[in-house]
Design an enzyme around this catalytic site. Structure first.
Site, PDB file in Angstrom:
ATOM      1  N   ARG A  72       0.832  -1.211   0.000  1.00 14.07           N
ATOM      2  CA  ARG A  72       0.000   0.000   0.000  1.00 14.07           C
ATOM      3  C   ARG A  72       0.860   1.252   0.000  1.00 14.07           C
ATOM      4  O   ARG A  72       0.430   2.327   0.426  1.00 14.07           O
ATOM      5  CB  ARG A  72      -0.921   0.005   1.202  1.00 14.07           C
ATOM      6  CG  ARG A  72      -0.175  -0.135   2.512  1.00 14.07           C
ATOM      7  CD  ARG A  72      -1.038   0.311   3.610  1.00 14.07           C
ATOM      8  NE  ARG A  72      -0.496  -0.107   4.889  1.00 14.07           N
ATOM      9  CZ  ARG A  72      -1.128   0.094   6.008  1.00 14.07           C
ATOM     10  NH1 ARG A  72      -2.295   0.675   6.015  1.00 14.07           N
ATOM     11  NH2 ARG A  72      -0.588  -0.285   7.137  1.00 14.07           N
TER      12      ARG A  72
ATOM     13  N   LYS B  44       1.686   6.500   1.239  1.00 10.22           N
ATOM     14  CA  LYS B  44       1.266   5.290   1.948  1.00 10.22           C
ATOM     15  C   LYS B  44      -0.254   5.326   2.081  1.00 10.22           C
ATOM     16  O   LYS B  44      -0.809   6.269   2.653  1.00 10.22           O
ATOM     17  CB  LYS B  44       1.931   5.238   3.335  1.00 10.22           C
ATOM     18  CG  LYS B  44       1.620   3.977   4.119  1.00 10.22           C
ATOM     19  CD  LYS B  44       2.557   3.822   5.286  1.00 10.22           C
ATOM     20  CE  LYS B  44       2.174   2.652   6.172  1.00 10.22           C
ATOM     21  NZ  LYS B  44       3.080   2.540   7.323  1.00 10.22           N
TER      22      LYS B  44
ATOM     23  N   ASP C 101      -6.260  -4.246   1.105  1.00  8.73           N
ATOM     24  CA  ASP C 101      -6.890  -3.278   0.204  1.00  8.73           C
ATOM     25  C   ASP C 101      -5.977  -2.169  -0.306  1.00  8.73           C
ATOM     26  O   ASP C 101      -6.387  -1.354  -1.131  1.00  8.73           O
ATOM     27  CB  ASP C 101      -8.125  -2.665   0.891  1.00  8.73           C
ATOM     28  CG  ASP C 101      -7.777  -2.030   2.220  1.00  8.73           C
ATOM     29  OD1 ASP C 101      -6.573  -1.852   2.506  1.00  8.73           O
ATOM     30  OD2 ASP C 101      -8.701  -1.698   2.988  1.00  8.73           O
ATOM     31  N   GLY C 102      -4.763  -2.105   0.221  1.00 12.31           N
ATOM     32  CA  GLY C 102      -3.852  -1.055  -0.251  1.00 12.31           C
ATOM     33  C   GLY C 102      -4.108   0.313   0.363  1.00 12.31           C
ATOM     34  O   GLY C 102      -3.516   1.311  -0.063  1.00 12.31           O
TER      35      GLY C 102
ATOM     36  N   ASP D 269      11.427  -6.712   6.984  1.00  8.68           N
ATOM     37  CA  ASP D 269      10.917  -5.810   5.943  1.00  8.68           C
ATOM     38  C   ASP D 269      10.704  -4.408   6.497  1.00  8.68           C
ATOM     39  O   ASP D 269      10.420  -3.479   5.746  1.00  8.68           O
ATOM     40  CB  ASP D 269       9.602  -6.344   5.361  1.00  8.68           C
ATOM     41  CG  ASP D 269       8.555  -6.611   6.425  1.00  8.68           C
ATOM     42  OD1 ASP D 269       8.826  -7.403   7.340  1.00  8.68           O
ATOM     43  OD2 ASP D 269       7.464  -6.014   6.359  1.00  8.68           O
TER      44      ASP D 269
ATOM     45  N   ASP E 255       8.451   2.681   8.919  1.00  6.14           N
ATOM     46  CA  ASP E 255       7.196   1.950   9.102  1.00  6.14           C
ATOM     47  C   ASP E 255       6.660   2.069  10.518  1.00  6.14           C
ATOM     48  O   ASP E 255       6.772   1.154  11.341  1.00  6.14           O
ATOM     49  CB  ASP E 255       7.351   0.473   8.703  1.00  6.14           C
ATOM     50  CG  ASP E 255       7.213   0.299   7.189  1.00  6.14           C
ATOM     51  OD1 ASP E 255       7.141   1.329   6.486  1.00  6.14           O
ATOM     52  OD2 ASP E 255       7.166  -0.839   6.712  1.00  6.14           O
TER      53      ASP E 255
HETATM   54  P1  AMP Z   1       3.674  -3.990   7.915  1.00  8.56           P
HETATM   55  O1  AMP Z   1       3.288  -4.914   9.011  1.00  8.56           O
HETATM   56  O2  AMP Z   1       2.950  -2.682   7.918  1.00  8.56           O
HETATM   57  O3  AMP Z   1       5.147  -3.814   7.785  1.00  8.56           O
HETATM   58  O4  AMP Z   1       3.188  -4.677   6.560  1.00  8.56           O
HETATM   59  C1  AMP Z   1       3.641  -5.931   6.132  1.00  8.56           C
HETATM   60  C2  AMP Z   1       3.248  -6.130   4.707  1.00  8.56           C
HETATM   61  O5  AMP Z   1       1.834  -6.037   4.547  1.00  8.56           O
HETATM   62  C3  AMP Z   1       3.825  -5.108   3.735  1.00  8.56           C
HETATM   63  O6  AMP Z   1       4.118  -5.785   2.542  1.00  8.56           O
HETATM   64  C4  AMP Z   1       2.687  -4.130   3.546  1.00  8.56           C
HETATM   65  O7  AMP Z   1       2.762  -3.460   2.332  1.00  8.56           O
HETATM   66  C5  AMP Z   1       1.495  -5.050   3.599  1.00  8.56           C
HETATM   67  N1  AMP Z   1       0.271  -4.358   4.020  1.00  8.56           N
HETATM   68  C6  AMP Z   1      -0.041  -3.894   5.246  1.00  8.56           C
HETATM   69  N2  AMP Z   1      -1.252  -3.300   5.243  1.00  8.56           N
HETATM   70  C7  AMP Z   1      -1.725  -3.405   3.989  1.00  8.56           C
HETATM   71  C8  AMP Z   1      -2.933  -2.982   3.336  1.00  8.56           C
HETATM   72  N3  AMP Z   1      -3.904  -2.365   3.991  1.00  8.56           N
HETATM   73  N4  AMP Z   1      -3.040  -3.239   2.021  1.00  8.56           N
HETATM   74  C9  AMP Z   1      -2.078  -3.868   1.332  1.00  8.56           C
HETATM   75  N5  AMP Z   1      -0.937  -4.296   1.891  1.00  8.56           N
HETATM   76  C10 AMP Z   1      -0.753  -4.061   3.204  1.00  8.56           C
HETATM   77 MG    MG Z   2       6.196  -2.595   6.676  1.00  9.40          MG
END
Ligand code: AMP
Ligand code: MG
Length: 552
Positions: free
Chosen positions: A126, A146, A158-159, A293, A303
């Site tokens: 996203r 973001k 959903d992005g 990540d 993040d």
């Molecule tokens: P995070 O825990 O925020 O580091 O996210 C882990 C992974 O999930 C990353 O690849 C993010 O891009 C993906 N991600 C988190 N929230 C969403 C969302 N609402 N839509 C699409 N991808 C998401």
């Molecule tokens: Mg992340």
């Protein structure tokens, strides 16, 4: 209508063109997309993307973009005036509705270890990078939205992003910057005018929440996981291309890529990561999701999700409800987790170097590097000239043993410690209570201070003052030095939550007030004293204040 309102009323018809011109003049130099292999598939559908560092994808236009806040300092870095930031054109661009000449939006492919397990492809699910700006000082800044819609990496999600988490990211990245902690920045926070469904506690109670977009700004958003994905897939040529690009763009002082340079690069990543964690430990920041990540190759805090600030000093605290059982990402474990993450990066880049021992040596050095940095940092927090191994390990250990025994606000405790004047002869004669008087505001439950605890704390204070006295620094100097590393204001968890509560009612005033507050975290701001106080009792167990979910 008075004259001022009349002028306000006329202004918008002239604003867009001028602001649009300024925005159009931004100079893009999209080195990442130019240098690195692209996904040939231009369709925006979820999939595994192989052999490529990124996929071209445009932000999804939204119904009714609206500016909530922007950071004037970040705008300045990019050469944008306040006038431009307040224009409709700016809001349209930084919510994803309009592309500027030179923008080439893309989502990055990366993988990662989540909670210790290899998760395969993750990627910008996203986040959509708009392009790289070169500013008038020749600095390179990647702009990234973001919450601007789905990408090939969105998997089942959903992005999008909601206002709640976007307020937290926007305010905290700027707060961290002003605290002197390496971090990605935030240019703007906008509302999309659309609603997003979220089940905040994953308990079957989804709710519609306002959708929002944060424009993040960083020299690079490359993560440890960006290298891991290519190593895991055996795509060694892409791994090498990304490493070479990263070294040439972000570590040019290391020289042209070679096995020796890859090793020096890893050394520098270890050093920067250690420095970042030392800062987190200094200010009481808990990231909450230190998955690989979420580790920047530049050693920047990146993040901002279910992060939190230590209020009462508790090294076992994690703000992340998903982490509550294992506490992998608890405050006191962050230095070790960073090393674990660095080990995963070492595994990923090992094929470029071809030897294990030198990488292992660098990883082992991280422990010393971190330990040394942490000692220097703690000695600065205590106002010493330098760390003295003869006395200070024991002194600091005893302090960190005492603090969690009674609920003690970390930020207030260190700030107040600077008030004690070891040169004041009357202090030598006072009893425990009088000695501790300047610190009492740090205690959440004064009743926990039993006679034993009081005398143990007072004994520590006497040892501390005696140690500080040996440095022979005049008290005002020691105090000034301590106040420059022990913030008075941090973004306490409940403060961000209050700003969110108001923003959800369409009142953005507290976001603006907090953004202003966190600009000068080390200054006394007498009119803002309330924000320097202990967390109020109502916030102790309130969601968003003491526990955060990953849902964002
Ligand atoms: P995070 O825990 O925020 O580091 O996210 C882990 C992974 O999930 C990353 O690849 C993010 O891009 C993906 N991600 C988190 N929230 C969403 C969302 N609402 N839509 C699409 N991808 C998401
Ligand atoms: Mg992340």
């Amino acid at each position: 209508m008075n004259l001022l309102e009349a002028q306000d009323f006329i202004a918008p018809s002239q604003t867009p063109t001028k602001a649009q011109e300024t925005l159009d003049a931004l100079r893009f130099d999209n080195r990442f997309t130019r240098d690195l292999p692209a996904d040939p598939d231009r369709q925006n559908r979820r999939r595994q993307v192989t052999g490529a560092c990124y996929s071209r994808v445009d932000p999804t236009p939204v119904a009714a973009p609206r500016l909530v806040a922007y950071s004037p300092e970040v705008a300045n870095l990019l050469g944008l005036s306040i006038h431009t930031c307040e224009s409709d054109a700016f809001t349209q661009v930084f919510t994803g509705n309009r592309l500027l000449p030179g923008m080439q939006p893309f989502a990055m492919c990366y993988g990662g270890h989540q909670f210790g397990n290899w998760a395969g492809q993750l990627g910008d699910g996203r986040a959509i990078n708009l392009g790289e700006i070169v500013n008038s000082d020749s600095q390179r800044w990647m702009l990234q939205l973001k919450g601007a819609g789905p990408t090939p990496y969105s998997r089942t999600a959903d992005g999008l992003a909601v206002l709640r988490s976007s307020v937290r990211e926007f305010l905290c990245s700027e707060a961290m910057f002003h605290l002197g902690v390496p971090t990605t920045r935030a240019l703007s926070l906008t509302l999309t005018g659309e609603e997003v469904e979220r089940d905040m506690f994953y308990d079957g109670h989804p709710k519609l929440e306002p959708g929002a977009v944060v424009c993040r700004v960083s020299p690079s958003f490359t993560r440890f996981g960006s290298f891991q994905i290519f190593a895991a897939r055996g795509e060694m040529d892409v791994l090498k291309q990304l490493a070479d690009h990263t070294i040439r763009t972000d570590f040019p002082h290391l020289g042209e890529p070679s096995p020796a340079v890859y090793l020096r690069w890893f050394e520098e990543v270890c050093r920067r990561t250690a420095e970042m964690i030392v800062h987190w430990m200094r200010v009481g920041f808990v990231h909450g999701v230190m998955n690989t990540d979420n580790m920047s190759i530049l050693g920047l805090t990146i993040d901002y999700g279910p992060y939190g600030w230590l209020e009462n000093y508790d090294p076992d605290w994690t703000p992340n409800t998903t982490d509550a059982a294992g506490r992998r990402y608890r405050f006191g474990h962050q230095p070790a987790i960073a090393q674990w993450n660095l080990a995963q990066l070492a595994n990923a880049i090992h094929p470029l170097i071809g030897q294990v021992e030198p990488l292992q040596g660098v990883l082992d050095d991280y422990v010393n590097l971190y330990q040394e940095g942490w000692r220097q940092m703690m000695s600065r927090k205590l106002g010493f000239n330098a760390f003295d191994p003869a006395t200070d390990d024991a002194l600091i250990s005893e302090l960190l043993a005492i603090l969690p025994l009674v609920e003690t606000d970390m930020t207030i405790f260190f700030r107040r410690l600077a008030r004690l004047d070891g040169h004041d002869p009357s202090l030598a004669a006072v009893g425990d209570e009088a000695l501790m008087a300047p610190l009492m505001d740090a205690y959440y439950v004064p009743d926990q201070l039993t006679g034993d605890m009081r005398s143990r704390t007072a004994n520590w204070l006497r040892r501390y003052l005696e140690r500080a006295g040996r440095d022979n620094i005049p008290h005002p100097v020691r105090r000034r030095r301590m106040n420059a590393v022990n913030p008075k204001y941090v973004l306490r968890n409940y403060m961000a939550q209050m700003a969110i509560d108001k923003a959800e009612q369409d009142d953005f005033s507290l976001i603006h007030e907090l953004l202003d507050l966190v600009r000068r975290p080390y200054d006394e701001q007498p009119e803002k004293e309330a924000f320097a106080a202990r967390r109020p009792d109502w916030a102790r167990h309130r969601p968003g204040c003491s526990m955060l979910s990953c849902s964002s």
